[in-house]
Structures are given as C-alpha cells and as structure tokens.
Design a protein around this motif. Structure first.
Motif, PDB file in Angstrom:
ATOM      1  N   UNK A 122      74.923  52.676  65.115  1.00  0.00           N
ATOM      2  CA  UNK A 122      76.024  52.683  66.081  1.00  0.00           C
ATOM      3  C   UNK A 122      77.297  52.209  65.391  1.00  0.00           C
ATOM      4  N   UNK A 123      78.425  52.796  65.814  1.00  0.00           N
ATOM      5  CA  UNK A 123      79.724  52.401  65.266  1.00  0.00           C
ATOM      6  C   UNK A 123      80.753  52.385  66.392  1.00  0.00           C
ATOM      7  N   UNK A 124      81.530  51.319  66.471  1.00  0.00           N
ATOM      8  CA  UNK A 124      82.632  51.222  67.419  1.00  0.00           C
ATOM      9  C   UNK A 124      83.877  50.825  66.632  1.00  0.00           C
ATOM     10  N   UNK A 125      85.030  51.439  66.957  1.00  0.00           N
ATOM     11  CA  UNK A 125      86.235  51.162  66.187  1.00  0.00           C
ATOM     12  C   UNK A 125      87.481  51.249  67.054  1.00  0.00           C
ATOM     13  N   UNK A 126      88.538  50.652  66.566  1.00  0.00           N
ATOM     14  CA  UNK A 126      89.846  50.735  67.191  1.00  0.00           C
ATOM     15  C   UNK A 126      90.517  52.006  66.666  1.00  0.00           C
ATOM     16  N   UNK A 127      90.971  52.869  67.563  1.00  0.00           N
ATOM     17  CA  UNK A 127      91.532  54.144  67.127  1.00  0.00           C
ATOM     18  C   UNK A 127      92.911  53.980  66.505  1.00  0.00           C
ATOM     19  N   UNK A 128      93.595  52.877  66.828  1.00  0.00           N
ATOM     20  CA  UNK A 128      94.926  52.646  66.255  1.00  0.00           C
ATOM     21  C   UNK A 128      94.828  51.910  64.918  1.00  0.00           C
ATOM     22  N   UNK A 129      93.923  50.952  64.842  1.00  0.00           N
ATOM     23  CA  UNK A 129      93.690  50.201  63.606  1.00  0.00           C
ATOM     24  C   UNK A 129      92.287  50.537  63.109  1.00  0.00           C
ATOM     25  N   UNK A 130      92.128  51.600  62.339  1.00  0.00           N
ATOM     26  CA  UNK A 130      90.795  52.083  61.959  1.00  0.00           C
ATOM     27  C   UNK A 130      89.969  51.112  61.116  1.00  0.00           C
ATOM     28  N   UNK A 131      90.613  50.128  60.483  1.00  0.00           N
ATOM     29  CA  UNK A 131      89.841  49.158  59.709  1.00  0.00           C
ATOM     30  C   UNK A 131      89.175  48.122  60.611  1.00  0.00           C
ATOM     31  N   UNK A 132      89.561  48.109  61.877  1.00  0.00           N
ATOM     32  CA  UNK A 132      88.943  47.205  62.841  1.00  0.00           C
ATOM     33  C   UNK A 132      87.771  47.924  63.499  1.00  0.00           C
ATOM     34  N   UNK A 133      86.577  47.523  63.132  1.00  0.00           N
ATOM     35  CA  UNK A 133      85.387  48.241  63.590  1.00  0.00           C
ATOM     36  C   UNK A 133      84.167  47.343  63.487  1.00  0.00           C
ATOM     37  N   UNK A 134      83.079  47.817  64.088  1.00  0.00           N
ATOM     38  CA  UNK A 134      81.784  47.167  63.942  1.00  0.00           C
ATOM     39  C   UNK A 134      80.739  48.260  63.831  1.00  0.00           C
ATOM     40  N   UNK A 135      79.799  48.084  62.942  1.00  0.00           N
ATOM     41  CA  UNK A 135      78.731  49.074  62.794  1.00  0.00           C
ATOM     42  C   UNK A 135      77.426  48.368  62.477  1.00  0.00           C
ATOM     43  N   UNK A 136      76.326  49.014  62.833  1.00  0.00           N
ATOM     44  CA  UNK A 136      75.005  48.457  62.562  1.00  0.00           C
ATOM     45  C   UNK A 136      74.155  49.493  61.864  1.00  0.00           C
ATOM     46  N   UNK A 137      73.442  49.041  60.850  1.00  0.00           N
ATOM     47  CA  UNK A 137      72.593  49.910  60.047  1.00  0.00           C
ATOM     48  C   UNK A 137      71.187  49.340  60.030  1.00  0.00           C
ATOM     49  N   UNK A 138      70.177  50.206  60.147  1.00  0.00           N
ATOM     50  CA  UNK A 138      68.777  49.793  60.151  1.00  0.00           C
ATOM     51  C   UNK A 138      68.038  50.490  59.025  1.00  0.00           C
ATOM     52  N   UNK A 139      67.355  49.709  58.193  1.00  0.00           N
ATOM     53  CA  UNK A 139      66.608  50.259  57.061  1.00  0.00           C
ATOM     54  C   UNK A 139      65.151  49.791  57.141  1.00  0.00           C
ATOM     55  N   UNK A 140      64.173  50.684  57.041  1.00  0.00           N
ATOM     56  CA  UNK A 140      62.768  50.246  57.055  1.00  0.00           C
ATOM     57  C   UNK A 140      62.461  49.321  55.881  1.00  0.00           C
ATOM     58  N   UNK A 141      61.649  48.326  56.119  1.00  0.00           N
ATOM     59  CA  UNK A 141      61.245  47.412  55.049  1.00  0.00           C
ATOM     60  C   UNK A 141      59.871  46.837  55.350  1.00  0.00           C
ATOM     61  N   UNK A 142      59.137  46.518  54.291  1.00  0.00           N
ATOM     62  CA  UNK A 142      57.829  45.887  54.443  1.00  0.00           C
ATOM     63  C   UNK A 142      57.951  44.363  54.429  1.00  0.00           C
ATOM     64  N   UNK A 143      59.152  43.867  54.152  1.00  0.00           N
ATOM     65  CA  UNK A 143      59.367  42.423  54.121  1.00  0.00           C
ATOM     66  C   UNK A 143      59.298  41.850  55.540  1.00  0.00           C
ATOM     67  N   UNK A 144      58.992  40.564  55.608  1.00  0.00           N
ATOM     68  CA  UNK A 144      58.863  39.897  56.900  1.00  0.00           C
ATOM     69  C   UNK A 144      60.039  38.990  57.225  1.00  0.00           C
ATOM     70  N   UNK A 145      60.832  38.657  56.210  1.00  0.00           N
ATOM     71  CA  UNK A 145      61.903  37.677  56.384  1.00  0.00           C
ATOM     72  C   UNK A 145      63.027  37.998  55.408  1.00  0.00           C
TER      73      UNK A 145
END
Length: 256
Positions: A122-145
């Motif tokens: 997911x990504x959300x951003x300010x259309x006037x100030x494009x550097x102002x944004x938040x995004x989330x990335x999910x990557x599979x992993x076998x790690x627990x912590x």
C-alpha cells in the motif's frame, strides 16, 4: 550473524527495484519511501462482565453492591469495546488503514491519496508534495524475529544502502534503535496479545535535486518481513516531523 546481504530469500526480494524510492530519480511524482515509533502502546484485554454487573437489574441490591457496581461499570464498558478499536489509536486529521489479511494497521494524514506502485502493498502520498508519503512492503521470510538479521544499526545500514534509497543517492543514518510493543490486532481474538520487536530507523537520502528525511519501522511476524516508511522533503521536515512520527507510532502488526 545473519544479515540481509547473506539471506538469499530476503536480499534478492528486498532489492532497490522492489521499492518505489528508486523511481524518485526519474519519476518524482511517484516518490515514496516504504516506517518509526517513539512510544509504547498499552492494551486492555476484553473480559466478560463480572457477576456484579448483573446486579444492575436487581432493584433490591444493597448499598455495598451499588458502590461496587458504580466503580466497575466504566471499566466493564471499556473492556467490552470491540477489539478493532485497538487496531490503532484514531487521531484527528488522520485516517486508519487496516489490512486483516496481512495483519497490520497504521494511520496516514487526511488528504493523502492512495496510489498503486509495483512492489508495494500500500502507498499513500500527498499529491502536492510527492516526497511526503507512506508505503508498506511485505517480504516472505523464514526468520522469526527481526533480531535474527542482526542489531539495529547493521540492519538499518544494509536496508538504507541496498533497499530504501537508490545507490546513486548519498545517505546518512541518523538513528537506529530497538523498540518492544505489546500489540493486539482486530483480526485476532481479544485475548491474543503478542509482544513484538521493531527496529526504528531515521535516515536522510540526498539526490541531485532534493533531500528526503525519512523514518522506517521494520519487524518480522507471520512469516513476513514488514517495512513501513514515511518521509518528507528536508526543507519541510520541521513542519512534517510530528505527523510522520504519528504515522510510525501507529504502525501495529498482529497475528495472522
């Protein structure tokens, strides 16, 4: 000691191409960094009302019962709130994102618009100030912590250089720390409270035509490596930093 660089399952997926930050050089209007929280969240488990609550319907209850009921009633009301109210604290000027499938939630400022960027959940951003944004990335992993990948500074430096900023940008790590949270998520039972460790990262990425000040929070849970990042142009950092910290502070991961 494990590191992102030595983990084939994560390093190859956590590549610059999988993050929208890379496109900032050529497509500034899509600029976004994939997360930091400064405070602890405390949660109250939902419980069934005690037997004393039934006395509310009894006309002939004694004075002692009435006093006990008067004291406990507000707590009964609080404890019986739906668990979804604990997914993230609502705050004026912010909207809540809740993803039950991947068990996470966070707040973003009212007025930011959702955009679709390949490689981001997911990504959300300010259309006037494009550097102002938040995004989330999910990557599979076998790690627990998250600590399985190394200490905060080591993980932060690897992520910044290899993932969170393009190689052409000059980066500086401002802070990296470990934070522990007791969290509850709306998609799980109100009795299922889990403590999770997050690495909180603050860094600066300098490109030829702009400098971005960013915050990230990373954690491992549910077989995934979660990365939430928000930021703003350095020239607007003082104005935006409280909002950006609110975003990071609201980030919560539950149990899928």
């Amino acid at each position: 000691m494990a590191s992102l660089q030595n983990s084939p399952s994560l390093y190859h997926t956590l590549s610059p191409n999988s993050f929208p930050q890379v496109s900032l050089q050529n497509q500034k209007h899509h600029g976004t960094f994939p997360c930091c929280r400064r405070s602890f969240s405390f949660l109250v488990r939902a419980e069934q009302p005690s037997a004393s609550s039934s006395a509310l319907s009894q006309v002939g209850c004694g004075r002692r019962q009435l006093i006990a009921i008067g004291v406990s009633a507000p707590w009964i009301s609080l404890l019986n709130q739906p668990s979804s109210s604990f997914a993230a604290e609502t705050k004026k000027g912010f909207l809540l994102v809740t993803d039950k499938k991947d068990s996470y939630s966070f707040l973003y400022p009212f007025g930011w618009q959702e955009v679709v960027i390949e490689g981001q959940d997911k990504v959300f951003k300010d259309v006037i100030e494009p550097l102002e944004s938040v995004s989330i990335n999910l990557i599979p992993t076998a790690k627990q912590d998250i600590r399985d990948f190394g200490p905060p500074q080591q993980v932060a430096e690897t992520l910044i250089k290899k993932v969170l900023a393009p190689p052409s940008q000059k980066t500086k790590l401002v802070e990296a720390k470990e934070v522990y949270f007791n969290l509850i998520f709306s998609s799980v039972s109100s009795q299922d409270v889990d403590g999770k460790v997050y690495y909180m990262i603050e860094f600066i990425a300098q490109a030829p035509n702009f400098t971005r000040h960013a915050l990230s929070a990373v954690a491992v849970a549910n077989g995934k490596f979660y990365t939430l990042t928000t930021g703003a142009n350095e020239r607007r950092w003082e104005k935006m930093k409280d909002k950006l910290h609110t975003i990071i502070d609201s980030f919560k991961i539950g149990n899928a």
